[in-house]
Design a protein around this motif. Structure first.
Motif, mmCIF file in Angstrom:
data_model
loop_
_atom_site.group_PDB
_atom_site.id
_atom_site.type_symbol
_atom_site.label_atom_id
_atom_site.label_comp_id
_atom_site.label_asym_id
_atom_site.label_seq_id
_atom_site.Cartn_x
_atom_site.Cartn_y
_atom_site.Cartn_z
ATOM 1 N N ALA A 26 15.662 4.835 -17.022
ATOM 2 C CA ALA A 26 14.460 5.650 -17.230
ATOM 3 C C ALA A 26 14.805 7.130 -17.415
ATOM 4 O O ALA A 26 13.950 7.921 -17.791
ATOM 5 C CB ALA A 26 13.492 5.488 -16.058
ATOM 6 N N ARG A 36 13.346 12.448 -16.127
ATOM 7 C CA ARG A 36 12.574 11.222 -16.216
ATOM 8 C C ARG A 36 11.092 11.579 -16.187
ATOM 9 O O ARG A 36 10.660 12.379 -15.364
ATOM 10 C CB ARG A 36 12.863 10.294 -15.041
ATOM 11 N N SER A 37 10.313 10.936 -17.057
ATOM 12 C CA SER A 37 8.859 11.062 -16.998
ATOM 13 C C SER A 37 8.278 9.772 -16.457
ATOM 14 O O SER A 37 8.809 8.684 -16.697
ATOM 15 C CB SER A 37 8.277 11.361 -18.378
ATOM 16 N N TYR A 38 7.202 9.915 -15.720
ATOM 17 C CA TYR A 38 6.510 8.790 -15.091
ATOM 18 C C TYR A 38 5.034 8.935 -15.394
ATOM 19 O O TYR A 38 4.478 10.028 -15.246
ATOM 20 C CB TYR A 38 6.759 8.828 -13.578
ATOM 21 N N THR A 39 4.405 7.851 -15.828
ATOM 22 C CA THR A 39 2.970 7.873 -16.072
ATOM 23 C C THR A 39 2.280 7.089 -14.969
ATOM 24 O O THR A 39 2.489 5.876 -14.828
ATOM 25 C CB THR A 39 2.620 7.279 -17.447
ATOM 26 N N ALA A 49 2.672 9.984 -5.749
ATOM 27 C CA ALA A 49 4.063 9.749 -6.148
ATOM 28 C C ALA A 49 4.889 11.022 -5.965
ATOM 29 O O ALA A 49 6.010 10.981 -5.443
ATOM 30 C CB ALA A 49 4.128 9.264 -7.592
ATOM 31 N N THR A 72 0.926 12.288 -16.195
ATOM 32 C CA THR A 72 2.346 12.260 -16.547
ATOM 33 C C THR A 72 3.086 13.274 -15.701
ATOM 34 O O THR A 72 2.774 14.461 -15.711
ATOM 35 C CB THR A 72 2.555 12.565 -18.044
ATOM 36 N N THR A 74 6.907 14.717 -14.817
ATOM 37 C CA THR A 74 8.286 14.781 -15.279
ATOM 38 C C THR A 74 9.146 15.379 -14.177
ATOM 39 O O THR A 74 8.845 16.449 -13.650
ATOM 40 C CB THR A 74 8.395 15.614 -16.571
ATOM 41 N N ASP A 97 13.730 6.634 -8.714
ATOM 42 C CA ASP A 97 13.442 5.356 -9.366
ATOM 43 C C ASP A 97 12.913 4.342 -8.370
ATOM 44 O O ASP A 97 11.932 3.645 -8.626
ATOM 45 C CB ASP A 97 14.701 4.795 -10.039
ATOM 46 N N LEU A 100 9.304 5.264 -7.407
ATOM 47 C CA LEU A 100 8.327 5.109 -8.477
ATOM 48 C C LEU A 100 8.168 3.677 -8.941
ATOM 49 O O LEU A 100 7.095 3.285 -9.395
ATOM 50 C CB LEU A 100 8.699 5.996 -9.667
ATOM 51 N N ASP A 101 9.227 2.906 -8.847
ATOM 52 C CA ASP A 101 9.212 1.550 -9.392
ATOM 53 C C ASP A 101 8.933 0.466 -8.367
ATOM 54 O O ASP A 101 8.894 -0.717 -8.714
ATOM 55 C CB ASP A 101 10.540 1.268 -10.110
#
Length: 104
Positions: A26, A36-39, A49, A72, A74, A97, A100-101
């Protein structure tokens, strides 16, 4: 080959960063920074988050640059005191990661 800046962390070579990013799909970047960007599903989930990442970063003593644009987020990692990417950045990226995941 990595290089050391006096009294600072060990900077990673371009190959070391590229190798590290293989385990962090990611993320992208180079020896200057990784990003890394996360939506998030909604704004408040994104803020939660960010809060969980902030707590982990504080515990690690290593802090990302965070840009929040509605849903979004980042995250940018660089060891500012060393002038580039170090192992600390790759470790925190893996932690981010995981946070977030992981459903929760």
């Amino acid at each position: 080959m990595s290089r050391t800046v006096a009294h600072m962390g060990t900077l990673l070579s371009a190959q070391q960063v590229a190798d590290g990013l293989l385990a962090l799909p990611a993320w992208h970047g180079d020896t200057t920074e990784i990003t890394r960007s996360y939506t998030a599903p909604d704004f408040l989930s994104g803020i939660r988050a960010v809060d969980s990442v902030a707590a982990a970063a504080e515990a690690a003593g290593h802090h990302p640059d965070i840009d929040i644009r509605w849903t979004t987020i980042t995250f940018t990692l660089v060891t500012h005191s060393s002038g580039g990417v170090t192992e600390a950045d790759l470790r925190l990226a893996a932690t981010i990661d995981h946070l977030l995941d992981t459903p929760g």
